[in-house]
Design a protein around this motif. Structure first.
Motif, PDB file in Angstrom:
ATOM      1  N   ASN A  19       0.819  -1.216   0.000  1.00 29.13           N
ATOM      2  CA  ASN A  19       0.000   0.000   0.000  1.00 29.13           C
ATOM      3  C   ASN A  19       0.849   1.261   0.000  1.00 29.13           C
ATOM      4  O   ASN A  19       0.485   2.267  -0.609  1.00 29.13           O
ATOM      5  CB  ASN A  19      -0.935   0.008   1.212  1.00 29.13           C
ATOM      6  CG  ASN A  19      -2.031  -1.040   1.099  1.00 29.13           C
ATOM      7  OD1 ASN A  19      -2.398  -1.457   0.001  1.00 29.13           O
ATOM      8  ND2 ASN A  19      -2.552  -1.478   2.225  1.00 29.13           N
TER       9      ASN A  19
ATOM     10  N   ARG B  15      -7.064  -2.681   4.751  1.00 25.24           N
ATOM     11  CA  ARG B  15      -5.767  -2.413   4.132  1.00 25.24           C
ATOM     12  C   ARG B  15      -5.538  -3.314   2.927  1.00 25.24           C
ATOM     13  O   ARG B  15      -4.964  -2.891   1.914  1.00 25.24           O
ATOM     14  CB  ARG B  15      -4.641  -2.613   5.152  1.00 25.24           C
ATOM     15  CG  ARG B  15      -4.712  -1.678   6.344  1.00 25.24           C
ATOM     16  CD  ARG B  15      -3.371  -1.593   7.055  1.00 25.24           C
ATOM     17  NE  ARG B  15      -2.803  -2.887   7.349  1.00 25.24           N
ATOM     18  CZ  ARG B  15      -3.023  -3.575   8.467  1.00 25.24           C
ATOM     19  NH1 ARG B  15      -3.855  -3.084   9.388  1.00 25.24           N
ATOM     20  NH2 ARG B  15      -2.443  -4.737   8.669  1.00 25.24           N
TER      21      ARG B  15
ATOM     22  N   GLU C   1      -6.845  -2.287  -0.540  1.00 25.91           N
ATOM     23  CA  GLU C   1      -6.122  -1.290  -1.323  1.00 25.91           C
ATOM     24  C   GLU C   1      -4.991  -1.888  -2.156  1.00 25.91           C
ATOM     25  O   GLU C   1      -4.394  -1.175  -2.969  1.00 25.91           O
ATOM     26  CB  GLU C   1      -5.534  -0.224  -0.378  1.00 25.91           C
ATOM     27  CG  GLU C   1      -6.575   0.458   0.505  1.00 25.91           C
ATOM     28  CD  GLU C   1      -7.625   1.186  -0.309  1.00 25.91           C
ATOM     29  OE1 GLU C   1      -7.266   1.728  -1.368  1.00 25.91           O
ATOM     30  OE2 GLU C   1      -8.803   1.204   0.118  1.00 25.91           O
TER      31      GLU C   1
END
Length: 614
Positions: free
Chosen positions: A244, A296, A299
């Motif tokens: 990320n 998370r 993404e």
């Protein structure tokens, strides 16, 4: 809240709530069929296109991950439903008359305490995870079982599932103590030209849940297993964060789990993460942690592509006679003169013309003669059957082989020229060596005379004299006695005296007969320079002292930055220098330094050098 969002209380502030958005949300009333049909079934079609897919079940211990993946006989989970549909798709696409032939294989493994174990073969030890030249993750030595029906899958999968490591904790009677990975590979081969090959892999992963040892009560082996599970899940979180944040290094290799999931996270697979959460209050922190990890992971961007390769179609063997298998010279010797005459009038005329057309190929020294003859015979056979179009060997491959032969010849020519260049260089070096020797033998070396040659007198060698103690005392007492002692002006040395049985020895004592050294040539250096040159040097130094800057003064010998600043300051206070000897009045310049200054600079002028460092 709805089918794509949920809301949970904020543990930091009970008056606020935390909201999460996902691709799908399944509540307590959702069934196994809803989860499979809504999220997993759509990605199976990508396997037939040569792409990879993966399904991961993540969550805390006891949240229902294994039930989601395996299910029960009444409510089958993701794995049996996916295998049933995938085998049905491959049967439909691989039937006769379709362009592709499909085959399915399965492998089943677990990662237990950072060891990769084959569940289909319990005798195998820890397996290694490798990466091929194309970046694909593979496990050498992993068992692969071909399956054509769901019955074949159950025959291999059910016994292997019993080999998986499970254990009882306070929260779960059958807690998974390892990460289980089911790998299903779909191979496709095109039946017609250009005979392409495709490979799609499906990863079905049941992750072990993160555990809080204070609630599970793990001890001993269970505590060690829990530590390995939490460590691998921690690395999994680090990989997601690195992807990320766009970090240059993603820590895939820090854990066997993340190394195996390299395709699924940030790789080339269509990935689905199923986050199992527990709504009970005492699971609140675990639920928040699982939701944050899922948010998370959402993404992370994967880039799927088709794993396709081209394979040339292999021709069947052509049966040829012994004469055709032999090369042209051997075949000519094998035939008699009569056969050669008859053959020259018959169909061999066409083959001779074909051989002439393919003459560039016959010159290839790298090709086996028997293979070349077989190709030529096949070309003649096709020509005799009336096939239209260019000859079989008149293809880009033939041109490529001719080009390779040309490149090989050019390389040999380059190597030959390099060898010739080295020989010529060796000859030139040898000739230069001979010329230099001849010049040394016939042309004597002419030495340039020095401008002023300083005559130095050799100092007498030091002698160590052992004298009786009484004799030394008598010589010291007598007024006319003289003892010559040599002193070194460099570094100070202590006189070492040894008293042995009435004798004294000192390296500083010299015999009385040694002659005194003559006056050094350095003391009369001004006498060796002409008066005109001496005056010119003094005047030039004086002009530089009166008019030069601190940088110009540093060009003089024995004048550094500090002394140059002192000279400039003295000149500003007292005016210009009247003579060079006035330098002694400057603070920090002694008489001995003044003498060495004049000697260094004026002798430099006398030798034809400028006043400054050489």
């Amino acid at each position: 809240m709805d089918s794509c969002s949920l809301e949970i209380a904020n543990w930091r502030n009970h008056q606020e709530t935390l909201k999460y958005q996902f691709d799908a949300f399944y509540g307590e009333r959702s069934t196994q069929q809803d989860i499979y049909a809504g999220s997993v079934q759509p990605i199976l079609r990508h396997l037939l296109e040569g792409q990879n897919a993966s399904v991961l079940a993540y969550g805390p211990t006891g949240a229902g991950k294994t039930h989601t993946m395996l299910g029960s006989p009444e409510q089958p989970g993701v794995i049996p439903r996916a295998l049933m549909d995938l085998l049905q798709l491959t049967r439909e696409e691989g039937t006769e008359g379709r362009p592709w032939a499909l085959s399915v294989t399965m492998s089943y493994l677990e990662i237990y305490q950072e060891k990769v174990l084959d569940l289909l073969d319990s005798t195998s030890g820890d397996l290694v995870i490798r990466e091929d030249c194309r970046g694909n993750i593979l496990i050498p030595g992993l068992t692969q079982k071909p399956i054509t029906s769901f019955a074949d899958f159950e025959r291999h999968f059910l016994p292997a599932s019993r080999n998986r490591t499970v254990g009882a904790t306070r929260l779960n009677q059958r807690s998974s103590r390892s990460h289980a990975v089911l790998l299903v590979k779909v191979d496709q081969r095109e039946r017609l030209a250009p005979f392409r090959q495709r490979e799609g892999k499906l990863y079905l992963i049941d992750l072990a849940g993160s555990e809080d040892n204070r609630r599970t009560g793990n001890k001993g082996l269970r505590l060690k297993e829990s530590g390995a599970i939490n460590a691998s899940l921690f690395v999994l979180g680090k990989v997601v964060d690195a992807l990320n944040q766009g970090l240059p290094r993603v820590p895939y290799r820090d854990s066997k789990l993340t190394r195996l999931l390299q395709d699924s996270l940030g790789g080339s697979a269509h990935s689905i993460l199923i986050a199992n959460i527990a709504p009970e209050r005492h699971f609140y922190l675990d639920t928040v942690s699982a939701l944050n990890f899922a948010a998370r992971t959402k993404e992370v961007i994967n880039r799927p592509f088709t794993n396709e390769s081209l394979q040339p179609h292999v021709l069947g063997p052509v049966k040829l006679s012994q004469k055709e298998l032999l090369g042209p010279p051997e075949a000519k010797r094998a035939r008699g003169p009569e056969e050669e005459e008859i053959g020259s009038l018959g169909p061999m005329a066409a083959s001779a013309s074909a051989s002439q057309k393919l003459s560039p190929l016959q010159k290839l020294s790298s090709m086996d003669p028997a293979m070349l003859e077989r190709l030529l015979s096949l070309d003649r056979l096709l020509a005799s059957q009336g096939s239209q179009g260019p000859p079989l060997l008149s293809t880009p491959k033939r041109e490529r082989m001719v080009l390779m032969k040309t490149v090989e010849e050019k390389d040999l020519e380059i190597e030959r020229l390099k060898m010739k260049q080295k020989e010529l260089e060796a000859k030139v070096l040898a000739q230069k060596a001979e010329d230099s020797k001849e010049k040394e033998n016939h042309c004597p070396t002419i030495l340039r005379p020095l401008l002023h040659r300083t005559v130095t007198v050799a100092k007498p060698l030091k002698k160590a004299v052992v004298m009786p103690l009484q004799l030394i005392q008598e010589q010291a007492a007598s007024p006319n006695a003289e003892i010559h002692i040599l002193k070194n002006k460099g570094r100070k040395r202590k006189v070492k005296v040894a008293w042995v049985l009435g004798y004294t020895w000192s390296p500083e004592l010299e015999s009385l007969d040694a002659p005194e050294p003559e006056e050094k040539a350095e003391d009369c250096w001004e006498l060796q320079i002409s008066p005109e040159l001496l005056a010119h040097g003094r005047q030039k130094i004086l002009d530089l002292l009166n008019e030069g800057s601190a940088r110009d003064l540093r060009s003089l010998q024995r004048i550094g930055p500090k002394k140059a600043q002192l000279i400039v300051g003295w000149r500003e206070l007292h005016g210009p220098f009247s003579q060079v000897e006035d330098l002694e009045r400057v603070e920090g310049i002694t008489g001995k330094q003044m003498e060495s200054f004049l000697k260094a600079n004026i002798l430099g002028l006398a030798a034809g050098q400028r006043c400054g460092p050489s």
